[in-house]
Design a protein around this motif. Structure first.
Motif, PDB file in Angstrom:
ATOM      1  N   GLU A   1       0.821  -1.213   0.000  1.00  0.00           N
ATOM      2  CA  GLU A   1       0.000   0.000   0.000  1.00  0.00           C
ATOM      3  C   GLU A   1       0.851   1.259   0.000  1.00  0.00           C
ATOM      4  N   TRP A   2       1.872   1.310   0.810  1.00  0.00           N
ATOM      5  CA  TRP A   2       2.704   2.506   0.894  1.00  0.00           C
ATOM      6  C   TRP A   2       3.594   2.674  -0.332  1.00  0.00           C
TER       7      TRP A   2
ATOM      8  N   GLU B   1      -1.652   6.300  -5.347  1.00  0.00           N
ATOM      9  CA  GLU B   1      -2.968   5.845  -5.799  1.00  0.00           C
ATOM     10  C   GLU B   1      -4.046   6.071  -4.739  1.00  0.00           C
ATOM     11  N   LYS B   2      -3.637   6.383  -3.513  1.00  0.00           N
ATOM     12  CA  LYS B   2      -4.570   6.527  -2.391  1.00  0.00           C
ATOM     13  C   LYS B   2      -4.844   7.997  -2.115  1.00  0.00           C
ATOM     14  N   ASP B   3      -6.036   8.254  -1.584  1.00  0.00           N
ATOM     15  CA  ASP B   3      -6.344   9.615  -1.136  1.00  0.00           C
ATOM     16  C   ASP B   3      -5.696   9.895   0.216  1.00  0.00           C
TER      17      ASP B   3
END
Length: 159
Positions: free
Chosen positions: A114-115, A120-122
């Motif tokens: 994820e990191w 790609e993340k808000d």
């Protein structure tokens, strides 16, 4: 006791992979504690890179333990699954007893991936204190197991 290089050079290939996984984990961990870099007279934050390095070092410490015990190269990035395979969850949990261990582990389970793709993340949040202490606990356990089995002082491998 023989020096590190003499012992290391006499190990078989899979055992060298165990030691090298541990050594790389230490390198990434060392980089993870540097959330700022100094360049051209200024400090710049490298928080994401610091966190990715910390999470990856946790993964590599777990993989070094698994290689040591199973003599196979483990795959995957799930910290929870890797920890379960080591059968060390209770020991690690006891070292981090000030945290809600299962909840915190669940939150960081796939955080390395994820990191890495944070753009790609808000939003992303993480308990850096837990990650750091989790990493320290894994390093301590891996270092002790390596010493007990190979009689290697892992601190010598960085001199």
């Amino acid at each position: 006791m023989n020096d590190f290089e003499s012992i290391f050079n006499n190990l078989d290939s899979i055992d060298k992979k165990c030691i090298n996984a541990y050594r790389r984990a230490r390198e990434f961990k060392n980089l993870s504690i540097q959330p700022l870099i100094y360049m051209d007279g200024r400090y710049f934050p490298v928080l994401i890179a610091s966190m990715v390095n910390g999470l990856f070092s946790c993964e590599l410490f777990l993989k070094s333990i698994l290689i040591l015990n199973d003599k196979k190269i483990p795959t995957g990035h799930s910290l929870k699954k890797l920890l379960e395979k080591t059968n060390l969850a209770t020991e690690v949990k006891n070292k981090l007893n000030k945290y809600s261990f299962d909840e915190e582990l669940e939150k960081i389970d796939n955080s390395f991936t994820e990191w890495r793709y944070c753009y790609e993340k808000d939003t992303l949040t993480i308990n850096r204190g837990f990650v750091n202490e989790f990493c320290n606990a894994l390093e301590e356990i891996a270092r002790k197991q390596i010493f007990d089995i190979y009689h290697l002082d892992m601190n010598q491998s960085f001199l």
